[in-house]
Design a protein around this motif. Structure first.
Motif, PDB file in Angstrom:
ATOM      1  N   SER A   1      -2.518 -15.074  62.180  1.00 49.50           N
ATOM      2  CA  SER A   1      -2.292 -16.181  63.114  1.00 49.50           C
ATOM      3  C   SER A   1      -2.893 -15.924  64.490  1.00 49.50           C
ATOM      4  O   SER A   1      -3.087 -16.860  65.263  1.00 49.50           O
ATOM      5  N   ASN A   2      -3.210 -14.669  64.779  1.00 47.21           N
ATOM      6  CA  ASN A   2      -3.730 -14.316  66.108  1.00 47.21           C
ATOM      7  C   ASN A   2      -5.257 -14.419  66.113  1.00 47.21           C
ATOM      8  O   ASN A   2      -5.971 -13.423  66.226  1.00 47.21           O
ATOM      9  N   TRP A   3      -5.762 -15.658  66.022  1.00 48.05           N
ATOM     10  CA  TRP A   3      -7.205 -15.866  65.916  1.00 48.05           C
ATOM     11  C   TRP A   3      -7.875 -15.795  67.274  1.00 48.05           C
ATOM     12  O   TRP A   3      -7.315 -16.211  68.289  1.00 48.05           O
ATOM     13  N   SER A   4      -9.078 -15.274  67.301  1.00 48.08           N
ATOM     14  CA  SER A   4      -9.846 -15.174  68.541  1.00 48.08           C
ATOM     15  C   SER A   4     -11.334 -15.153  68.201  1.00 48.08           C
ATOM     16  O   SER A   4     -11.772 -14.328  67.384  1.00 48.08           O
TER      17      SER A   4
ATOM     18  N   SER B   1     -11.685 -23.037  71.944  1.00 44.62           N
ATOM     19  CA  SER B   1     -10.240 -23.215  72.114  1.00 44.62           C
ATOM     20  C   SER B   1      -9.599 -23.652  70.798  1.00 44.62           C
ATOM     21  O   SER B   1      -8.518 -23.177  70.422  1.00 44.62           O
ATOM     22  N   ALA B   2     -10.272 -24.555  70.092  1.00 46.86           N
ATOM     23  CA  ALA B   2      -9.759 -25.012  68.798  1.00 46.86           C
ATOM     24  C   ALA B   2      -9.725 -23.856  67.800  1.00 46.86           C
ATOM     25  O   ALA B   2      -8.769 -23.716  67.030  1.00 46.86           O
TER      26      ALA B   2
ATOM     27  N   ASN C   1      -9.432 -20.615  68.488  1.00 49.77           N
ATOM     28  CA  ASN C   1      -8.368 -19.691  68.878  1.00 49.77           C
ATOM     29  C   ASN C   1      -6.985 -20.226  68.508  1.00 49.77           C
ATOM     30  O   ASN C   1      -6.037 -19.444  68.349  1.00 49.77           O
ATOM     31  N   SER C   2      -6.877 -21.546  68.384  1.00 49.90           N
ATOM     32  CA  SER C   2      -5.606 -22.166  67.990  1.00 49.90           C
ATOM     33  C   SER C   2      -5.461 -22.244  66.476  1.00 49.90           C
ATOM     34  O   SER C   2      -4.435 -22.712  65.972  1.00 49.90           O
TER      35      SER C   2
ATOM     36  N   ASN D   1      -7.342 -24.134  64.586  1.00 52.26           N
ATOM     37  CA  ASN D   1      -7.757 -25.470  64.137  1.00 52.26           C
ATOM     38  C   ASN D   1      -9.244 -25.413  63.781  1.00 52.26           C
ATOM     39  O   ASN D   1     -10.110 -25.852  64.532  1.00 52.26           O
TER      40      ASN D   1
END
Length: 247
Positions: A107-110, A182-183, A185-186, A188
């Motif tokens: 879940s910790n996407w970057s 941003s999408a 990292n969220s 999406n």
């Protein structure tokens, strides 16, 4: 004084190699990596080889060998951590550590820096004493959709860089790329992929428009030069001196 300088120099380190470790791992897949530990007694004659991982459902297999590469022992440990004692008197010269586990849900996407999972973190320690970091082996976890979004972001980033290097205004494309990141990292990823595609299209369109403008300006310049030359030629022909050689 010489002894003092030698003592102050950097201590030799236990060697851990991870030649088989992957750079990327798919979420839900099984990872199977073997690490080789050598130069075991550069610091201590007896110490604990400790390992930790972020993988799940983990099995560690620790196999020891003597100087002739003959197997001495093999032990297995379950769980995300293990500790195995090494003793010089036991004639252990080399150790292989095999870690097998599953890449957990993520879940910790970057996008940048890319997300990272620890496959294995090795430490040299003594009970109640010093502890030295040996190796931290990491990989980038991904899903099919996250990889598609990352590829789209990479392509958009490259297109924007190309346009920027050509002197094109990429403000609009950069704004769209920021939204795409941003999408991502969220988590999406579908939206991130669409926005990255828009950013790439914007950068390429701006660069093509700039090239067309440059071409038109060049053509316009050529036309002006030709018009000037034609005018000069006409003036010259109209005003040159004429006379009758027969007088």
């Amino acid at each position: 004084m010489l002894l003092a300088v030698v003592a102050a120099g950097p201590a030799a380190a236990v060697s851990v190699s991870d030649a088989t470790a992957p750079d990327t791992v798919e979420v839900g897949s099984t990872v199977d990596v073997t690490y080789t530990v050598e130069d075991l007694y550069t610091n201590y004659n007896e110490w604990n080889l400790e390992g930790a991982t972020e993988l799940e459902s983990v099995t560690w297999t620790v196999t020891t060998y003597d100087l002739s590469d003959s197997q001495l022992d093999k032990q297995q440990y379950n769980g995300q951590e293990f500790s195995h004692t090494l003793d010089k008197e036991g004639d252990v010269a080399m150790v292989e550590v095999r870690v097998q586990g599953t890449v957990p849900e993520w879940s910790n996407w970057s996008y940048e820096p890319a997300q990272s999972i620890t496959l294995a973190d090795f430490t040299e320690s003594q009970s109640g004493g010093a502890e030295n970091d040996l190796l931290t082996s990491t990989a980038r976890p991904y899903t099919e959709s996250s990889q598609a979004a990352r590829t789209a972001l990479d392509d958009a980033t490259a297109a924007i860089q190309d346009a920027e290097d050509a002197g094109v205004d990429v403000t609009e494309a950069t704004d769209r790329l920021d939204n795409a990141r941003s999408a991502f990292n969220s988590g999406n990823f579908e939206n991130a992929q669409d926005l990255a595609g828009d950013a790439q299209a914007s950068a390429e369109s701006a660069q093509q428009q700039s090239q067309r403008t440059s071409t038109l300006l060049m053509i316009g310049g050529v036309v002006v030069v030709l018009a000037i030359l034609a005018g000069v030629g006409y003036w010259y022909l109209s005003n040159r001196e004429t006379y009758d050689k027969l007088g």
